[in-house]
Design an enzyme around this catalytic site. Structure first.
Site, PDB file in Angstrom:
ATOM      1  N   ARG A  71      16.805  51.946  -0.712  1.00  0.00           N
ATOM      2  CA  ARG A  71      16.132  51.634   0.558  1.00  0.00           C
ATOM      3  C   ARG A  71      16.297  52.834   1.469  1.00  0.00           C
ATOM      4  O   ARG A  71      17.407  53.349   1.638  1.00  0.00           O
ATOM      5  CB  ARG A  71      16.710  50.393   1.230  1.00  0.00           C
ATOM      6  CG  ARG A  71      16.128  50.206   2.643  1.00  0.00           C
ATOM      7  CD  ARG A  71      16.418  48.864   3.241  1.00  0.00           C
ATOM      8  NE  ARG A  71      15.625  47.825   2.612  1.00  0.00           N
ATOM      9  CZ  ARG A  71      15.622  46.556   2.998  1.00  0.00           C
ATOM     10  NH1 ARG A  71      16.383  46.187   4.024  1.00  0.00           N
ATOM     11  NH2 ARG A  71      14.883  45.665   2.375  1.00  0.00           N
TER      12      ARG A  71
ATOM     13  N   LYS B  28      26.547  64.843   5.331  1.00  0.00           N
ATOM     14  CA  LYS B  28      26.933  66.270   5.290  1.00  0.00           C
ATOM     15  C   LYS B  28      25.726  67.164   5.073  1.00  0.00           C
ATOM     16  O   LYS B  28      25.872  68.378   4.913  1.00  0.00           O
ATOM     17  CB  LYS B  28      27.935  66.503   4.153  1.00  0.00           C
ATOM     18  CG  LYS B  28      29.185  65.664   4.222  1.00  0.00           C
ATOM     19  CD  LYS B  28      30.036  65.932   2.972  1.00  0.00           C
ATOM     20  CE  LYS B  28      30.931  64.766   2.658  1.00  0.00           C
ATOM     21  NZ  LYS B  28      31.442  64.817   1.293  1.00  0.00           N
TER      22      LYS B  28
ATOM     23  N   HIS C 103       7.321  47.584   0.325  1.00  0.00           N
ATOM     24  CA  HIS C 103       8.487  46.834  -0.149  1.00  0.00           C
ATOM     25  C   HIS C 103       7.990  46.019  -1.344  1.00  0.00           C
ATOM     26  O   HIS C 103       7.838  44.797  -1.270  1.00  0.00           O
ATOM     27  CB  HIS C 103       8.984  45.937   0.985  1.00  0.00           C
ATOM     28  CG  HIS C 103      10.364  45.369   0.809  1.00  0.00           C
ATOM     29  ND1 HIS C 103      11.073  45.442  -0.382  1.00  0.00           N
ATOM     30  CD2 HIS C 103      11.169  44.707   1.684  1.00  0.00           C
ATOM     31  CE1 HIS C 103      12.246  44.855  -0.225  1.00  0.00           C
ATOM     32  NE2 HIS C 103      12.323  44.388   1.015  1.00  0.00           N
TER      33      HIS C 103
ATOM     34  N   ARG D 186      19.302  40.461   2.180  1.00  0.00           N
ATOM     35  CA  ARG D 186      18.672  39.865   1.001  1.00  0.00           C
ATOM     36  C   ARG D 186      18.455  40.851  -0.150  1.00  0.00           C
ATOM     37  O   ARG D 186      18.808  40.580  -1.294  1.00  0.00           O
ATOM     38  CB  ARG D 186      17.301  39.264   1.367  1.00  0.00           C
ATOM     39  CG  ARG D 186      17.369  37.888   1.946  1.00  0.00           C
ATOM     40  CD  ARG D 186      16.283  37.720   2.975  1.00  0.00           C
ATOM     41  NE  ARG D 186      16.605  38.566   4.107  1.00  0.00           N
ATOM     42  CZ  ARG D 186      17.401  38.186   5.108  1.00  0.00           C
ATOM     43  NH1 ARG D 186      17.871  36.976   5.133  1.00  0.00           N
ATOM     44  NH2 ARG D 186      17.728  39.014   6.087  1.00  0.00           N
ATOM     45  N   THR D 187      17.843  41.985   0.157  1.00  0.00           N
ATOM     46  CA  THR D 187      17.406  42.852  -0.938  1.00  0.00           C
ATOM     47  C   THR D 187      18.599  43.423  -1.693  1.00  0.00           C
ATOM     48  O   THR D 187      18.675  43.348  -2.919  1.00  0.00           O
ATOM     49  CB  THR D 187      16.517  43.978  -0.391  1.00  0.00           C
ATOM     50  OG1 THR D 187      15.530  43.397   0.460  1.00  0.00           O
ATOM     51  CG2 THR D 187      15.830  44.734  -1.513  1.00  0.00           C
TER      52      THR D 187
HETATM   53  N1   CP Z   1      13.311  40.749   3.351  1.00  0.00           N
HETATM   54  C1   CP Z   1      14.204  41.757   3.343  1.00  0.00           C
HETATM   55  O1   CP Z   1      13.902  42.889   2.908  1.00  0.00           O
HETATM   56  O2   CP Z   1      15.417  41.410   3.854  1.00  0.00           O
HETATM   57  P1   CP Z   1      16.654  42.410   4.013  1.00  0.00           P
HETATM   58  O3   CP Z   1      16.264  43.469   5.022  1.00  0.00           O
HETATM   59  O4   CP Z   1      17.786  41.552   4.473  1.00  0.00           O
HETATM   60  O5   CP Z   1      16.909  43.047   2.676  1.00  0.00           O
END
Ligand code: CP
Length: 307
Positions: A105, A84, A133, A54-55
């Site tokens: 991320r 590396k 998040h 999703r993100t």
């Molecule tokens: N909700 C969420 O962060 O989903 P993903 O891990 O698929 O990005």
């Protein structure tokens, strides 16, 4: 209003939240029209050291819909020069020279803040290990507002992995900004909510209750926010994972006791903590919630890159 880095939920005030939501409201129409060229000439870098559906893909769709372009590394632990031995700081400096904004991320709490210290361009925290998040929390709040018509005065049950869930941590910080919110934490013993969030709620006069009976709580709240027990966060300690998994499942029995107007949310992905039989109930809001992620992320890109 021009936004800069997006690192943690605490950074937003109510005025900025309202502006993000007002911008997000305009985005479905832009998508229906096939997009706009508002961000023509801008480049977004997405670098993901942990898996995502999703993100990453909603950020990338958001950039494309707004007319910008992107460069991307998924599985950055393996496919970037991190493999590396390059530091996060060096990688950030390099990507900042190629792009106008970086969506990161990472598997370590605090990684986005580290990157922001050296980045020449805005950093968006797309999840930092068990830390935060913030863009998920924004889309969660937007979903609550759309579904229930308000955020003030709601009661919400946060269920499942509360110790490691960065989404419930960020959402708790955002909810604490609204008056009259009441929070119920329902978690297996080994993944109970940590003290820092409980202290924050206490300091901000947000009533919260730690409960074990999901059926009792489900009958009282406006929102059930279910989360996955995240096997990947337990390391070698799989006994604890076994103790926690399958303890709290949203199924037809939970739907039966829920209020008619109440909703079920989940940041997704789910495994079995919401039975698929729940999907057809109109109170199942989690797919609409994921769709809202696109609109919120379009709003954020616009507010960061244009103002
Ligand atoms: N909700 C969420 O962060 O989903 P993903 O891990 O698929 O990005």
């Amino acid at each position: 209003m021009k936004l800069q880095h997006i690192l943690k939920a605490q950074q937003f005030d109510l005025k900025v939240l309202d502006e993000i939501f007002e911008n997000a409201k305009t985005m479905p129409e832009i998508c229906q029209q096939g997009g706009t060229d508002l961000l023509k000439g801008k480049i977004m870098a997405t670098i993901f050291y942990e898996p995502s559906t999703r993100t990453r893909l909603s950020f990338e769709t958001a950039m494309i819909r707004l007319g910008g372009e992107l460069i991307s590394t998924e599985n950055a632990r393996e496919f970037s020069s991190t493999a590396k031995g390059e530091s996060l700081e060096d990688t950030t400096r390099i990507l900042g020279g190629y792009s106008d904004l970086i969506v990161l991320r990472h598997f370590e709490s605090g990684a986005a803040e580290r990157a922001a210290k050296v980045s020449p361009v805005p950093i968006i925290n797309a999840g930092d290990g068990p830390g935060q998040h913030p863009t998920q929390a924004l889309l969660d709040l937007y979903t609550i507002k759309n579904e229930l018509g308000k955020i003030e005065g709601i009661s919400i049950a946060m269920v499942g992995d509360l110790a490691y869930s960065r989404t419930v941590r960020s959402l708790s910080y955002l909810l604490a900004k609204y008056s009259g919110v009441k929070i119920y934490f329902v978690a297996p013993e080994v993944v109970k909510m940590h003290g820092d969030i409980k202290n924050h709620l206490t300091n901000n006069n947000v009533p919260f209750f730690e409960e074990t009976d999901l059926v009792k709580v489900a009958a009282e709240v406006d929102v059930i926010y279910q989360t996955r027990i995240q096997k990947e966060r337990f390391g070698e300690n799989l006994d604890d994972f076994e103790k926690a998994k399958d303890k709290y499942i949203i199924d037809k029995n939970i739907l039966k006791v829920m209020k008619k107007h109440a909703i079920v949310m989940h940041p997704l992905p789910r495994v079995n903590e919401i039975s698929v039989e729940v999907d057809e109930d109109k109170r199942a809001a989690y797919f609409r919630q994921a769709q809202n992620g696109l609109y919120i992320r379009m709003a954020l890109l616009k507010m960061i890159l244009v103002g």
